[in-house]
Design a protein around this motif. Structure first.
Motif, mmCIF file in Angstrom:
data_model
loop_
_atom_site.group_PDB
_atom_site.id
_atom_site.type_symbol
_atom_site.label_atom_id
_atom_site.label_comp_id
_atom_site.label_asym_id
_atom_site.label_seq_id
_atom_site.Cartn_x
_atom_site.Cartn_y
_atom_site.Cartn_z
ATOM 1 N N LEU A 237 34.409 43.887 29.095
ATOM 2 C CA LEU A 237 34.893 45.121 29.727
ATOM 3 C C LEU A 237 34.592 45.106 31.228
ATOM 4 C CD1 LEU A 237 33.930 47.922 27.162
ATOM 5 C CD2 LEU A 237 36.199 46.992 27.630
ATOM 6 N N ALA A 238 33.390 44.679 31.568
ATOM 7 C CA ALA A 238 33.020 44.605 32.993
ATOM 8 C C ALA A 238 33.912 43.603 33.720
ATOM 9 C CB ALA A 238 31.554 44.204 33.127
ATOM 10 N N LEU A 239 34.289 42.536 33.033
ATOM 11 C CA LEU A 239 35.160 41.528 33.631
ATOM 12 C C LEU A 239 36.528 42.113 33.969
ATOM 13 C CD1 LEU A 239 34.730 38.509 34.267
ATOM 14 C CD2 LEU A 239 35.944 37.993 32.142
ATOM 15 N N ILE A 240 37.056 42.929 33.052
ATOM 16 C CA ILE A 240 38.360 43.562 33.293
ATOM 17 C C ILE A 240 38.281 44.515 34.481
ATOM 18 C CG2 ILE A 240 40.068 45.149 32.320
ATOM 19 C CD1 ILE A 240 39.471 43.897 29.578
ATOM 20 N N VAL A 241 37.195 45.294 34.541
ATOM 21 C CA VAL A 241 37.011 46.206 35.679
ATOM 22 C C VAL A 241 36.901 45.415 36.979
ATOM 23 C CG1 VAL A 241 35.471 47.914 36.721
ATOM 24 C CG2 VAL A 241 35.943 47.996 34.260
ATOM 25 N N LEU A 242 36.178 44.298 36.943
ATOM 26 C CA LEU A 242 36.027 43.451 38.129
ATOM 27 C C LEU A 242 37.376 42.894 38.578
ATOM 28 C CD1 LEU A 242 34.225 41.976 40.181
ATOM 29 C CD2 LEU A 242 33.945 40.144 38.484
ATOM 30 N N ILE A 243 38.199 42.500 37.626
ATOM 31 C CA ILE A 243 39.535 41.981 37.957
ATOM 32 C C ILE A 243 40.349 43.035 38.696
ATOM 33 C CG2 ILE A 243 41.752 41.300 36.931
ATOM 34 C CD1 ILE A 243 40.122 39.854 34.743
ATOM 35 N N VAL A 244 40.336 44.262 38.183
ATOM 36 C CA VAL A 244 41.092 45.344 38.822
ATOM 37 C C VAL A 244 40.581 45.599 40.236
ATOM 38 C CG1 VAL A 244 41.705 47.786 38.690
ATOM 39 C CG2 VAL A 244 41.669 46.415 36.613
ATOM 40 N N LEU A 245 39.261 45.657 40.388
ATOM 41 C CA LEU A 245 38.668 45.903 41.711
ATOM 42 C C LEU A 245 39.015 44.785 42.698
ATOM 43 C CD1 LEU A 245 35.147 47.244 40.677
ATOM 44 C CD2 LEU A 245 37.084 48.565 41.547
ATOM 45 N N LEU A 246 38.988 43.546 42.224
ATOM 46 C CA LEU A 246 39.299 42.419 43.099
ATOM 47 C C LEU A 246 40.773 42.425 43.523
ATOM 48 C CD1 LEU A 246 37.248 39.577 41.369
ATOM 49 C CD2 LEU A 246 36.905 40.473 43.679
ATOM 50 N N ILE A 247 41.656 42.803 42.612
ATOM 51 C CA ILE A 247 43.072 42.875 42.972
ATOM 52 C C ILE A 247 43.311 44.006 43.973
ATOM 53 C CG2 ILE A 247 45.405 43.300 42.080
ATOM 54 C CD1 ILE A 247 44.583 41.848 39.534
ATOM 55 N N MET A 248 42.575 45.123 43.790
ATOM 56 C CA MET A 248 42.653 46.205 44.781
ATOM 57 C C MET A 248 42.187 45.708 46.148
ATOM 58 S SD MET A 248 41.138 49.270 42.385
ATOM 59 C CE MET A 248 40.880 50.386 43.757
ATOM 60 N N LEU A 249 41.084 44.947 46.162
ATOM 61 C CA LEU A 249 40.569 44.401 47.417
ATOM 62 C C LEU A 249 41.574 43.425 48.033
ATOM 63 C CD1 LEU A 249 38.278 43.955 49.472
ATOM 64 C CD2 LEU A 249 37.356 42.204 47.915
ATOM 65 N N ALA A 250 42.175 42.590 47.181
ATOM 66 C CA ALA A 250 43.158 41.617 47.676
ATOM 67 C C ALA A 250 44.336 42.316 48.337
ATOM 68 C CB ALA A 250 43.626 40.731 46.527
ATOM 69 N N ASN A 251 44.788 43.406 47.733
ATOM 70 C CA ASN A 251 45.903 44.156 48.326
ATOM 71 C C ASN A 251 45.502 44.796 49.649
ATOM 72 O OD1 ASN A 251 47.622 43.539 46.201
ATOM 73 N ND2 ASN A 251 47.045 45.351 45.022
ATOM 74 N N LYS A 252 44.246 45.225 49.722
ATOM 75 C CA LYS A 252 43.790 45.889 50.951
ATOM 76 C C LYS A 252 43.674 44.909 52.116
ATOM 77 C CE LYS A 252 40.129 48.867 52.793
ATOM 78 N NZ LYS A 252 41.080 49.868 53.290
ATOM 79 N N ILE A 253 43.133 43.722 51.835
ATOM 80 C CA ILE A 253 42.950 42.747 52.909
ATOM 81 C C ILE A 253 44.138 41.788 53.027
ATOM 82 C CG2 ILE A 253 40.448 42.873 52.711
ATOM 83 C CD1 ILE A 253 40.471 40.239 51.202
ATOM 84 N N LYS A 254 45.164 42.034 52.190
ATOM 85 C CA LYS A 254 46.410 41.251 52.233
ATOM 86 C C LYS A 254 46.170 39.764 52.001
ATOM 87 C CE LYS A 254 48.813 44.558 55.203
ATOM 88 N NZ LYS A 254 49.387 45.229 54.035
ATOM 89 N N VAL A 255 45.468 39.498 50.892
ATOM 90 C CA VAL A 255 45.254 38.128 50.434
ATOM 91 C C VAL A 255 45.774 38.046 49.008
ATOM 92 C CG1 VAL A 255 43.491 36.431 49.778
ATOM 93 C CG2 VAL A 255 43.268 37.690 51.911
ATOM 94 N N ALA A 256 46.404 36.929 48.655
ATOM 95 C CA ALA A 256 46.924 36.771 47.297
ATOM 96 C C ALA A 256 45.785 36.892 46.281
ATOM 97 C CB ALA A 256 47.624 35.431 47.156
ATOM 98 N N TYR A 257 45.948 37.772 45.299
ATOM 99 C CA TYR A 257 44.848 38.040 44.375
ATOM 100 C C TYR A 257 44.414 36.828 43.541
ATOM 101 C CZ TYR A 257 48.094 38.560 40.397
ATOM 102 O OH TYR A 257 49.030 38.346 39.411
ATOM 103 N N PRO A 258 45.298 35.850 43.206
ATOM 104 C CA PRO A 258 44.793 34.678 42.473
ATOM 105 C C PRO A 258 43.675 33.953 43.202
ATOM 106 C CG PRO A 258 47.191 34.750 42.349
ATOM 107 C CD PRO A 258 46.776 35.802 43.319
#
Length: 525
Positions: free
Chosen positions: A9-30
């Protein structure tokens, strides 16, 4: 499994947070997810995240391929069929050959067959990575269409190479005429089974009394049914999912209601979002298992890394050569056929050559290698193949993924004028919808138009090409007329998209989405 549930569950939350961060700093989330996976696996006490290699294809590939096929434009795919086919089949095959020859020559103990196993794994570029990067920069529609179309088909061609190479490694022989017949069956059988199952599901949607929930469940089951059915008869499950997905996508307005399309789209976006996030995180998390296997093989970390960097260089160089080779072929072909561009320029090949990030399919193929052959002997250099694949994915994602946006902005790709400008297209469609709707009302419902305030309001709205979100009570007979009118608009858009090549299908789909929303509003008016 249960004791590790909070970690998942924590991993899924981390994935969402990282994708949000990627969108904010304009870096490809992969890129962030792979690096985060590396970081998480270094934390003491992190539980291992493993998936049975035999199930990796069935879990991830069918839905990801199906969603990609559903989102793709058949019109664009057919229009750019020559270059898409070249990159998806010829370039993939040549890439696999190059990797096999280099691996056989420079990696001790690597047979040519094992080299082709590695070549089949790492030859297809990853569509998810490219799409995640391209959303931050503007590229010509033709390039986006070519990359999307290539990603649909190159997975199939690379996995066919992978399968034949695995047979050669297991049996120690390669009979070319048997392989040729098997290849033909894999292609024809895969496409045929995908279309057949797609037709069955289309009829089931159309004839059975389904509701929205049933339609969505059917859509989730469909790619798995296509893939498993094709693989059971030794055809290409990937081609089955791609062909079936394109078929159903093309007929989506025939068998699905507006509610099913709207709600199904939301479900699929969330489902694919989660799968993509998990698989890229899995790339990083799997590193400890891979490096542990290297020690068992007696291969040093630096030596294995050098092999990985060598194969990565072959892949990057090979794609650049292929991209500029396509430029030369195009210039030659322009003297014989009219569809080729006589002066395509060097900017597009440069960008196309740099969009070679590897990802989901390469990981899935590598993890699907069995630990042992059918005779019980360990699969040769399995862990080294896994590690090289990991290095290829990591380096191409980080190196090419982080520099591609800057490269695109630097070269300033030209506008090829393949499609009408977006604003012009939208105005054209609005005018035609207004004209068609007014004509439909006058021809079929002249009396109601004269006495109904609601229809008069709609007619005035179309006359002025305005949009209104006002909610008014609509009588049942007017609802029926309005629904027929929306169906008429939908058919106009589908016909226009089919007949006019310069109309961007993405814009047409936006208007179709608005019509679906309008139909949903009508149900509650």
């Amino acid at each position: 499994m249960l004791e590790h549930f909070p970690f998942y569950l924590a991993l899924i939350v981390l994935i969402v947070l990282l994708i949000m961060l990627a969108n904010k700093i304009k870096v490809a989330y992969p890129v962030l997810l792979v690096l985060a996976g590396l970081g998480v696996c270094l934390i003491p006490g992190t539980p291992p995240l493993k998936i049975d290699p035999e199930l990796i294809f069935i879990i991830f590939l069918p839905p990801l391929l199906y969603e990609a096929a559903w989102a793709n434009s058949w019109k664009e795919l057919w229009h750019w069929r020559r270059i898409i086919g070249s990159f998806a089949f010829i370039v993939v095959f040549l890439t696999a050959v190059s990797v096999a020859l280099v691996a056989n020559s420079f990696i001790p103990g690597f047979s040519l067959a094992l080299g082709f196993v590695l070549g089949g794994i790492v030859s297809p570029p990853d569509a998810v990575s490219a799409a995640a990067i391209l959303k931050f920069v503007k590229v010509p529609k033709r390039m986006a269409s070519i990359l999307e179309g290539e990603s649909l088909l190159n997975d199939a061609s690379s996995l066919i190479i992978f399968r034949f190479a695995m047979i050669a490694v297991g049996t120690g022989q390669f009979i070319w005429y048997e392989a040729a017949l098997s290849f033909v069956w894999m292609v024809i059988g895969g496409v045929g089974i995908g279309l057949l199952i797609g037709l069955i599901f289309l009829k089931a949607h159309k004839w059975l009394p389904t509701d929205v929930n049933m339609d969505i469940i059917f859509s989730l089951v469909t790619p798995y049914a296509m893939y498993i059915a094709a693989e059971e008869v030794h055809a290409s499950g990937v081609l089955a999912v791609v062909s079936g997905g394109l078929f159903l996508s093309y007929h989506r307005h025939v068998f699905l209601s507006s509610s099913s399309r709207l709600k199904g789209e939301n479900v699929w976006q969330s489902f694919v979002f989660l799968l993509n996030g998990l698989v890229f995180m899995l790339i990083g998390l799997d590193l400890p298992e891979i490096t542990a296997g290297l020690k068992d093989e007696g291969i040093g970390f630096y030596e294995a890394t050098a092999y990985g960097l060598l194969i990565t260089a072959v892949l990057i160089l090979g794609r650049m050569i292929a991209a500029f080779g396509a430029l030369i072929v195009t210039k030659i072909a322009s003297y014989f056929i009219t569809v080729a561009d006589r002066n395509p320029g060097t900017k597009a090949p440069l960008v196309m050559g740099w969009t070679g990030m590897r990802g989901v399919v390469s990981l899935a193929a590598a993890l699907s290698i069995p630990v042992a052959l059918e005779n019980g002997t360990p699969f040769p250099h399995r862990d080294l193949v896994l590690y090289i694949t990991f290095i290829v994915i990591l380096v191409t994602l980080v190196l090419q993924g982080l520099t591609l946006p800057a490269l695109i902005r630097k070269v300033q790709l030209p506008d090829y004028n393949d499609h009408l400008p977006e604003e012009e297209t939208e105005n054209l469609i609005r005018e035609e919808l207004a004209r068609e709707s007014l004509g439909y009302l006058k021809q079929h419902h002249a009396a109601e138009l004269e006495h109904s305030f609601v229809l008069q309001k709609l007619a005035n709205q179309w006359r002025n090409q305005l949009e209104s979100d006002e909610t008014v009570h609509v009588p049942a007979n007017i609802k029926s007329i309005y629904k027929n009118l929306l169906d008429n608009q939908r058919q106009l858009l589908l016909r226009k998209n089919r007949l006019e090549q310069r109309i961007d299908e993405e814009i047409v789909r936006k208007f179709l989405h608005q019509i679906d929303l309008e139909e949903e509003k009508l149900k509650h008016a």
